[in-house]
Design a protein around this motif. Sequence first.
Motif, PDB file in Angstrom:
ATOM      1  N   ASP A   1       0.852  -1.219  -0.085  1.00  0.00           N
ATOM      2  CA  ASP A   1       0.118  -0.001   0.203  1.00  0.00           C
ATOM      3  C   ASP A   1       0.820   1.291  -0.080  1.00  0.00           C
ATOM      4  OD1 ASP A   1       0.971  -0.601   2.530  1.00  0.00           O
ATOM      5  OD2 ASP A   1      -0.927   0.684   3.560  1.00  0.00           O
ATOM      6  N   VAL A   2       2.117   0.995  -0.042  1.00  0.00           N
ATOM      7  CA  VAL A   2       3.239   2.260  -0.094  1.00  0.00           C
ATOM      8  C   VAL A   2       4.087   1.908  -1.316  1.00  0.00           C
ATOM      9  CG1 VAL A   2       5.280   3.267   1.090  1.00  0.00           C
ATOM     10  CG2 VAL A   2       3.429   2.379   2.238  1.00  0.00           C
ATOM     11  N   LYS A   3       3.959   3.080  -2.188  1.00  0.00           N
ATOM     12  CA  LYS A   3       4.569   3.007  -3.561  1.00  0.00           C
ATOM     13  C   LYS A   3       5.924   2.746  -3.697  1.00  0.00           C
ATOM     14  CE  LYS A   3       4.782   5.536  -8.030  1.00  0.00           C
ATOM     15  NZ  LYS A   3       4.455   6.764  -8.630  1.00  0.00           N
ATOM     16  N   ASP A   4       6.785   3.313  -2.681  1.00  0.00           N
ATOM     17  CA  ASP A   4       8.169   3.250  -2.699  1.00  0.00           C
ATOM     18  C   ASP A   4       8.719   2.329  -1.442  1.00  0.00           C
ATOM     19  OD1 ASP A   4       7.833   4.802  -0.539  1.00  0.00           O
ATOM     20  OD2 ASP A   4       9.077   6.414  -0.932  1.00  0.00           O
ATOM     21  N   ALA A   5       7.927   1.430  -1.125  1.00  0.00           N
ATOM     22  CA  ALA A   5       8.117   0.304  -0.026  1.00  0.00           C
ATOM     23  C   ALA A   5       9.363  -0.483  -0.631  1.00  0.00           C
ATOM     24  CB  ALA A   5       6.964  -0.474   0.437  1.00  0.00           C
TER      25      ALA A   5
ATOM     26  N   ASP B   1       6.440 -10.899  -8.590  1.00  0.00           N
ATOM     27  CA  ASP B   1       5.520  -9.947  -9.007  1.00  0.00           C
ATOM     28  C   ASP B   1       5.335  -9.152  -7.930  1.00  0.00           C
ATOM     29  OD1 ASP B   1       5.458 -11.152 -11.545  1.00  0.00           O
ATOM     30  OD2 ASP B   1       3.276 -11.322 -11.536  1.00  0.00           O
ATOM     31  N   ALA B   2       5.638  -7.702  -8.104  1.00  0.00           N
ATOM     32  CA  ALA B   2       5.371  -6.680  -7.083  1.00  0.00           C
ATOM     33  C   ALA B   2       4.299  -5.753  -7.673  1.00  0.00           C
ATOM     34  CB  ALA B   2       6.670  -5.917  -6.910  1.00  0.00           C
ATOM     35  N   VAL B   3       3.453  -5.651  -6.560  1.00  0.00           N
ATOM     36  CA  VAL B   3       2.188  -4.726  -7.126  1.00  0.00           C
ATOM     37  C   VAL B   3       1.820  -3.620  -6.067  1.00  0.00           C
ATOM     38  CG1 VAL B   3      -0.444  -4.806  -7.736  1.00  0.00           C
ATOM     39  CG2 VAL B   3       1.125  -6.599  -8.379  1.00  0.00           C
ATOM     40  N   PHE B   4       1.742  -2.499  -6.558  1.00  0.00           N
ATOM     41  CA  PHE B   4       1.314  -1.402  -5.519  1.00  0.00           C
ATOM     42  C   PHE B   4      -0.015  -1.121  -5.875  1.00  0.00           C
ATOM     43  CE2 PHE B   4       0.929   3.485  -5.715  1.00  0.00           C
ATOM     44  CZ  PHE B   4       0.533   3.438  -4.105  1.00  0.00           C
ATOM     45  N   ILE B   5      -0.817  -1.236  -4.748  1.00  0.00           N
ATOM     46  CA  ILE B   5      -2.173  -0.676  -4.845  1.00  0.00           C
ATOM     47  C   ILE B   5      -2.275   0.583  -4.045  1.00  0.00           C
ATOM     48  CG2 ILE B   5      -4.625  -1.173  -4.110  1.00  0.00           C
ATOM     49  CD1 ILE B   5      -3.739  -4.227  -4.810  1.00  0.00           C
ATOM     50  N   ASP B   6      -2.795   1.623  -4.486  1.00  0.00           N
ATOM     51  CA  ASP B   6      -2.796   2.859  -3.950  1.00  0.00           C
ATOM     52  C   ASP B   6      -4.212   3.076  -3.369  1.00  0.00           C
ATOM     53  OD1 ASP B   6      -2.814   5.585  -3.096  1.00  0.00           O
ATOM     54  OD2 ASP B   6      -2.787   6.542  -5.188  1.00  0.00           O
ATOM     55  N   PRO B   7      -4.083   3.378  -2.054  1.00  0.00           N
ATOM     56  CA  PRO B   7      -5.279   3.230  -1.135  1.00  0.00           C
ATOM     57  C   PRO B   7      -6.187   4.669  -1.571  1.00  0.00           C
ATOM     58  CG  PRO B   7      -3.535   2.936   0.324  1.00  0.00           C
ATOM     59  CD  PRO B   7      -2.995   3.200  -0.930  1.00  0.00           C
ATOM     60  N   GLN B   8      -5.537   5.602  -1.816  1.00  0.00           N
ATOM     61  CA  GLN B   8      -6.133   7.046  -2.050  1.00  0.00           C
ATOM     62  C   GLN B   8      -7.110   6.964  -3.501  1.00  0.00           C
ATOM     63  OE1 GLN B   8      -6.204   9.001   0.149  1.00  0.00           O
ATOM     64  NE2 GLN B   8      -4.632   7.866   1.061  1.00  0.00           N
ATOM     65  N   ALA B   9      -6.742   5.958  -4.333  1.00  0.00           N
ATOM     66  CA  ALA B   9      -7.313   5.634  -5.674  1.00  0.00           C
ATOM     67  C   ALA B   9      -8.718   5.112  -5.453  1.00  0.00           C
ATOM     68  CB  ALA B   9      -6.470   4.711  -6.763  1.00  0.00           C
ATOM     69  N   TYR B  10      -8.997   4.948  -4.431  1.00  0.00           N
ATOM     70  CA  TYR B  10     -10.540   4.323  -4.109  1.00  0.00           C
ATOM     71  C   TYR B  10     -11.034   4.998  -3.297  1.00  0.00           C
ATOM     72  CZ  TYR B  10      -7.997   0.517  -6.554  1.00  0.00           C
ATOM     73  OH  TYR B  10      -7.205  -0.107  -7.403  1.00  0.00           O
ATOM     74  N   GLY B  11     -12.589   4.775  -3.428  1.00  0.00           N
ATOM     75  CA  GLY B  11     -13.406   5.804  -2.445  1.00  0.00           C
ATOM     76  C   GLY B  11     -13.482   5.384  -1.019  1.00  0.00           C
TER      77      GLY B  11
END
Length: 204
Positions: free
Chosen positions: A39-43, A55-65
């Motif tokens: 949940d942190v882009k630069d972790a 596979d490394a995936v960033f999911i941005d919490p701010q992108a969802y309502g």
Amino acid sequence: MTTIIGVLVSGRGSNLQSIIDHVESGYLKNVKLSVVISDVKDAYALERARMHGIDAVFIDPQAYGNKMGFERKIIGTLRLYDVDLVLLAGYMRILGSEVIQVYRNRIMNIHPALLPSFKGLHGPKQALEYGVKVAGCTVHFVDEGMDSGPIILQSCVPVKDNDTEDTLAARILEQEHKIFPEAIKLFTEGKLKVDGRIVLRREK
């Protein structure tokens, strides 16, 4: 049968690295580390994953309502990779009920304290301030509460008179890197049974 693992992270990923090392050494057999989600882009944990072909995936919490939308994206990603076991390795959010329902008794967390004492953040600091003589770490299944799920394994370390939060945390971390892979191994070998609050260890 191969157990497919997904790991949720927020930080540097030292426990993730320990798990990777135990897979690559052969200690964890029939295990595939399929995806690392942050949940942190630069972790830095994401970089660790990439360096080992995971596979490394960033999911941005701010992108969802809302939290539900964010966590449904996590569930969708885990399902995309056919994940059997979810590991929280320094993931700094409390999971919502929907994720837990989908992966009931298939989500493990590592916590730097001897639960049920010193839940939440800064377990070593809490232990020092309370004045305990023994501290440690806990691997547990995740439920709807905070650090409240059934306990799988624990390991103790002595608290020294001259300990700081950092020195105690470092000593605890050494044990985290031992018992988290051990708990994963027991799960993948089918040796864990959850009976209410009690996790039983059985021989197959």
